[in-house]
Write a protein that holds these residues in place. Structure first.
Motif, PDB file in Angstrom:
ATOM      1  N   ASP A 141       0.823  -1.202   0.000  1.00 37.92           N
ATOM      2  CA  ASP A 141       0.000   0.000   0.000  1.00 37.92           C
ATOM      3  C   ASP A 141       0.863   1.261   0.000  1.00 37.92           C
ATOM      4  OD1 ASP A 141      -2.659   0.262  -0.292  1.00 37.92           O
ATOM      5  OD2 ASP A 141      -3.198  -0.234   1.760  1.00 37.92           O
ATOM      6  N   ALA A 170       1.954 -11.637   1.339  1.00 38.51           N
ATOM      7  CA  ALA A 170       0.621 -11.162   1.719  1.00 38.51           C
ATOM      8  C   ALA A 170      -0.424 -12.247   1.502  1.00 38.51           C
ATOM      9  CB  ALA A 170       0.265  -9.914   0.913  1.00 38.51           C
ATOM     10  N   ARG A 216      -6.906   4.230   1.214  1.00 33.43           N
ATOM     11  CA  ARG A 216      -7.954   3.316   1.648  1.00 33.43           C
ATOM     12  C   ARG A 216      -9.117   3.240   0.672  1.00 33.43           C
ATOM     13  NH1 ARG A 216      -7.004  -1.121   3.566  1.00 33.43           N
ATOM     14  NH2 ARG A 216      -4.908  -0.621   3.902  1.00 33.43           N
TER      15      ARG A 216
ATOM     16  N   ARG B 186     -12.441 -15.059  18.814  1.00 33.12           N
ATOM     17  CA  ARG B 186     -12.193 -14.408  17.533  1.00 33.12           C
ATOM     18  C   ARG B 186     -13.289 -13.390  17.220  1.00 33.12           C
ATOM     19  NH1 ARG B 186      -8.001 -13.403  14.412  1.00 33.12           N
ATOM     20  NH2 ARG B 186      -9.036 -13.722  12.423  1.00 33.12           N
ATOM     21  N   GLU B 189     -12.829 -10.349  19.371  1.00 29.67           N
ATOM     22  CA  GLU B 189     -11.643  -9.608  18.938  1.00 29.67           C
ATOM     23  C   GLU B 189     -11.950  -8.804  17.687  1.00 29.67           C
ATOM     24  OE1 GLU B 189      -8.338 -12.073  17.830  1.00 29.67           O
ATOM     25  OE2 GLU B 189      -7.342 -10.394  16.847  1.00 29.67           O
ATOM     26  N   ARG B 193     -11.790  -4.774  17.414  1.00 32.59           N
ATOM     27  CA  ARG B 193     -10.842  -4.266  16.447  1.00 32.59           C
ATOM     28  C   ARG B 193     -11.523  -3.338  15.454  1.00 32.59           C
ATOM     29  NH1 ARG B 193      -5.853  -6.201  15.454  1.00 32.59           N
ATOM     30  NH2 ARG B 193      -5.677  -7.988  16.801  1.00 32.59           N
ATOM     31  N   TYR B 197     -10.216   0.424  15.264  1.00 33.85           N
ATOM     32  CA  TYR B 197      -9.255   0.787  14.220  1.00 33.85           C
ATOM     33  C   TYR B 197      -9.876   1.247  12.905  1.00 33.85           C
ATOM     34  CZ  TYR B 197      -5.925  -1.397  17.315  1.00 33.85           C
ATOM     35  OH  TYR B 197      -5.168  -1.732  18.395  1.00 33.85           O
ATOM     36  N   THR B 206     -17.562  -1.238   0.128  1.00 31.62           N
ATOM     37  CA  THR B 206     -16.384  -1.439  -0.701  1.00 31.62           C
ATOM     38  C   THR B 206     -15.989  -2.901  -0.713  1.00 31.62           C
ATOM     39  OG1 THR B 206     -14.841  -1.160   1.110  1.00 31.62           O
ATOM     40  CG2 THR B 206     -15.502   0.840  -0.066  1.00 31.62           C
ATOM     41  N   GLN B 208     -13.169  -4.119   0.269  1.00 30.47           N
ATOM     42  CA  GLN B 208     -12.528  -4.461   1.530  1.00 30.47           C
ATOM     43  C   GLN B 208     -13.567  -4.777   2.610  1.00 30.47           C
ATOM     44  OE1 GLN B 208     -10.370  -1.285   3.296  1.00 30.47           O
ATOM     45  NE2 GLN B 208      -9.225  -2.610   4.669  1.00 30.47           N
ATOM     46  N   GLN B 225      -9.864 -19.525  11.602  1.00 28.57           N
ATOM     47  CA  GLN B 225      -9.397 -18.145  11.580  1.00 28.57           C
ATOM     48  C   GLN B 225      -9.198 -17.733  10.129  1.00 28.57           C
ATOM     49  OE1 GLN B 225      -6.117 -17.412  14.234  1.00 28.57           O
ATOM     50  NE2 GLN B 225      -5.405 -15.694  13.003  1.00 28.57           N
ATOM     51  N   VAL B 228      -7.493 -11.546   6.662  1.00 31.16           N
ATOM     52  CA  VAL B 228      -7.732 -10.801   5.426  1.00 31.16           C
ATOM     53  C   VAL B 228      -6.723  -9.662   5.321  1.00 31.16           C
ATOM     54  CG1 VAL B 228      -9.392  -9.490   4.075  1.00 31.16           C
ATOM     55  CG2 VAL B 228     -10.182 -11.328   5.580  1.00 31.16           C
ATOM     56  N   VAL B 229      -6.018  -9.599   4.206  1.00 32.75           N
ATOM     57  CA  VAL B 229      -5.105  -8.489   3.934  1.00 32.75           C
ATOM     58  C   VAL B 229      -5.552  -7.856   2.616  1.00 32.75           C
ATOM     59  CG1 VAL B 229      -2.735  -7.831   3.403  1.00 32.75           C
ATOM     60  CG2 VAL B 229      -3.178  -9.580   5.132  1.00 32.75           C
ATOM     61  N   THR B 230      -5.724  -6.546   2.616  1.00 23.52           N
ATOM     62  CA  THR B 230      -6.137  -5.902   1.369  1.00 23.52           C
ATOM     63  C   THR B 230      -5.182  -4.778   1.008  1.00 23.52           C
ATOM     64  OG1 THR B 230      -7.584  -4.394   2.571  1.00 23.52           O
ATOM     65  CG2 THR B 230      -8.596  -6.372   1.677  1.00 23.52           C
ATOM     66  N   VAL B 231      -4.994  -4.578  -0.273  1.00 18.66           N
ATOM     67  CA  VAL B 231      -4.187  -3.473  -0.775  1.00 18.66           C
ATOM     68  C   VAL B 231      -5.047  -2.726  -1.788  1.00 18.66           C
ATOM     69  CG1 VAL B 231      -2.149  -2.831  -2.106  1.00 18.66           C
ATOM     70  CG2 VAL B 231      -2.002  -4.654  -0.407  1.00 18.66           C
ATOM     71  N   ASP B 233      -8.586  -0.389  -2.715  1.00 20.17           N
ATOM     72  CA  ASP B 233      -9.994  -0.699  -2.503  1.00 20.17           C
ATOM     73  C   ASP B 233     -10.805  -0.125  -3.656  1.00 20.17           C
ATOM     74  OD1 ASP B 233     -12.105  -1.820  -1.261  1.00 20.17           O
ATOM     75  OD2 ASP B 233     -11.989  -0.648   0.571  1.00 20.17           O
ATOM     76  N   SER B 264      -5.908 -17.812   4.604  1.00 21.60           N
ATOM     77  CA  SER B 264      -5.378 -16.489   4.271  1.00 21.60           C
ATOM     78  C   SER B 264      -6.112 -15.936   3.058  1.00 21.60           C
ATOM     79  CB  SER B 264      -3.889 -16.572   3.929  1.00 21.60           C
ATOM     80  OG  SER B 264      -3.189 -17.182   4.988  1.00 21.60           O
ATOM     81  N   PHE B 266      -6.088 -12.596   0.461  1.00 22.84           N
ATOM     82  CA  PHE B 266      -5.377 -11.394   0.043  1.00 22.84           C
ATOM     83  C   PHE B 266      -6.105 -10.804  -1.156  1.00 22.84           C
ATOM     84  CE2 PHE B 266      -1.940  -9.584  -2.756  1.00 22.84           C
ATOM     85  CZ  PHE B 266      -1.755  -8.420  -2.011  1.00 22.84           C
ATOM     86  N   ARG B 279      -6.292 -18.847   0.378  1.00 23.76           N
ATOM     87  CA  ARG B 279      -5.305 -19.909   0.470  1.00 23.76           C
ATOM     88  C   ARG B 279      -5.389 -20.612   1.816  1.00 23.76           C
ATOM     89  NH1 ARG B 279       0.161 -20.825   1.714  1.00 23.76           N
ATOM     90  NH2 ARG B 279       1.165 -22.069   0.091  1.00 23.76           N
TER      91      ARG B 279
END
Lengths: 218, 336
Positions: A141, A170, A216, B186, B189, B193, B197, B206, B208, B225, B228-231, B233, B264, B266, B279
């Motif tokens: 990012d 990632a 974002r 979970r 949490e 979270r 955040y 969106t 994400q 569990q 999630v990782v996003t880059v 949006d 996972s 992504f 994955r």
């Protein structure tokens, strides 16, 4: 993993303001590393690290009396060989980036399993960088804008290869799996990750506290 | 913002109409214009001023009870501007009315002589009562601030109670069931979270947000569990929604049949192209051996992506985990 067994066990200091977390991490690590001390705030952390000179400090990002980066900066002269691994529950990109910029060699979340944590500690002790999938996402990012205008130094952009490696991390790949996927050696993958870490620490093009919010949403 | 202003204009109109009406009646009853015009001007001015105080009061209440503290400065600013304009208008009208009244009765010269003593008395009053009035205002402000703090604390306490304390209670009751404990922890949490955040307020839907919601559902339903990782949006339109559905199906498959404790996810958006990877490091399977009637993979993932102009690729082998790769190119409309 390729971690060659060190002749002596890696010495570790735990820094976290919650006693529960410290004892939990200590018991999870078991005898895979040698925990030589712990501390609950910035002042005591500096004292313990200066005294024990550990190989690796497991450092909480948020601490009473300052933050993780304050500890790193204070002990740099006292124990120059010590390496830092940030351990956090925080999802806030600025927190993580700040402690990495201060000199931590990696970032993992507190939900990490004992095996993975021990592995990360060994990796950091050997001088490698440890990126969790989330940290890899943050970095992608941060450098998303691609190479900037003509004057930018090579610190300001990731190479296509580095980008590929980060993408795989990632996606949840280990270094070994990423190496296999890209037909590289594990050592090469480690080199790429270390190089990304260096760029993250030295690049000043990005106002790193702001990019997260900026990127974002379109 | 719009409604209060329109309401204000309407009120001004009504006030004006009332004033004109009163004037006409008075004229019919035979009062001289010398008394009448000043009196009505003063009345309208006074009415504006009094209503004004009412508005200001209400705005303050709204401010005190409003949770959206960030929006507040702007809001009060707009209200204040209107307030000043109207206050000046009201003040001018009342003063004009008073002066006119005195002039009509030839008392203006006397009044001028009386002005000095009145002025002296007012200054005296200000000096005597000033500190006390200031103190009262300060106390009121302080009290209001304390009330706002108390409200925030109460909301925080409610939040902690609803999520963390409830979960801890449930965990104690389910201590013998590790899967349930994990699921509860979970869930709690995740909720905390999200509250701590993610930016406040309901943003647009969106990619994400939709992926995080899908992952949360899967975690809740299947006790695994999902990280999630996003880059980047994009807003969630229909095609993006389809990708999220396909990704969700992949997560469910991983949760149900891989045996891996974590999944996972992504997602990356580059120049309008959406890629999602799901994955797991579970047992994997032989793709060729999947019976044709296994609806999940073929229909919900591969066919769904194809219908929306994308592709899905599944990489797996027995013993080496599974990765589902979803790829959605930019829309045709975007392309030149």
């Amino acid at each position: 993993m390729t971690s060659p067994t060190p002749t002596s066990r890696v010495t570790v200091v735990l820094v976290d303001d919650h006693a529960l977390v410290r004892s939990g991490v200590r018991s999870e690590l078991g005898d895979r590393v040698d925990v030589v001390g712990d501390a609950e705030d910035v002042a005591s952390a500096i004292a313990v690290i200066a005294q024990t000179k550990p190989d690796v400090v497991l450092l909480d990002v948020h601490l009473p009396g300052g933050n993780g980066d304050a500890v790193i900066e204070a002990v740099r002269a006292l124990s120059p060989e010590t390496k830092f691994l940030a351990l956090s529950v925080s999802d806030a990109a600025e927190d993580v980036i700040r402690v990495i910029r201060a000199g931590a060699r990696g970032y993992v979340t507190k939900t990490i399993s004992g095996d993975d944590l021990a592995d990360a500690i060994h990796r950091v002790a050997e001088g490698d960088a440890v990126f969790s999938p989330r940290l890899a996402g943050f970095v992608l990012d941060a450098f998303a804008d691609g190479p900037a205008e003509t004057e930018s130094s090579d610190l300001d952009a990731l190479t296509p290869r580095e980008r590929e490696v980060l993408r795989l991390i990632a996606r949840g790949y280990t270094y070994k799996e990423a190496a296999k996927e890209l037909f590289l050696s594990v050592k090469t993958v480690e080199t790429h990750v270390s190089s990304v870490l260096r760029k993250l620490q030295l690049s000043n093009r990005h106002e790193l506290s702001r990019w997260a919010t900026r990127r974002r949403i379109v | 913002m719009r409604r209060p202003r329109r309401a204000g204009a309407a009120q001004l109109l009504v006030l004006g109409a009332l004033g004109v009406g009163a004037l006409l009646i008075a004229q019919l009853l035979g009062f001289g214009a010398g008394l009448l015009w000043p009196a009505s001007a003063a009345t309208v001015g006074a009415a504006i001023l009094w209503r004004q105080a009412d508005d200001a009061q209400r705005a303050r209440w709204r401010a005190a009870t409003s949770r959206a503290t960030t929006r507040l400065p702007q809001f009060t600013h707009i209200v204040t501007r209107g307030l000043v304009a109207r206050s000046v208008l009201g003040l001018l009208l009342v003063t004009a009315g008073m002066t006119g009244f005195l002039a009509a009765h030839g008392a203006l010269t006397q009044a001028r002589r009386a002005l000095l003593p009145i002025f002296v008395v007012i200054v005296g009053l200000v000096v005597i009562a000033g500190p006390w009035v200031l103190e009262t205002v300060r106390e009121l402000t302080e009290e209001r601030r304390a009330r706002i703090r108390e409200q925030e604390r109460a909301e925080f306490a409610a939040r902690v109670h609803d999520s963390v304390l409830q979960t801890l209670t449930l965990i104690q009751r389910n201590a013998s069931d590790p899967i349930e404990v994990l699921r509860l922890a979970r869930g709690s949490e995740r909720e905390l979270r999200g509250w701590l955040y993610t930016p406040r307020g309901d943003g647009p839907a969106t990619l994400q947000a939709a992926l995080l919601a899908a992952a949360a559902d899967v975690e809740d339903e299947h006790g695994v569990q999902v990280d999630v990782v996003t880059v980047g949006d994009v807003p969630a339109d229909e095609r993006v929604g389809a990708v999220v559905q396909a990704a969700r199906e992949a997560m469910v498959n991983a949760a149900k049949s891989s045996g891996a404790p974590t999944v996972s996810v992504f997602a990356e958006v580059t120049d309008g192209r959406v890629q999602v990877f799901v994955r797991d490091r579970g047992r994997g399977f032989d793709l060729a051996a999947v019976p044709a009637d296994r609806y999940g993979v073929r229909e919900s993932i591969v066919a769904r992506m194809a219908r929306n102009g994308g592709t899905a690729e599944i990489r797996t082998a027995p013993g080496s985990g599974t990765e589902v790769r979803l790829d959605l190119p930019p829309t045709a409309a975007v392309r030149p």
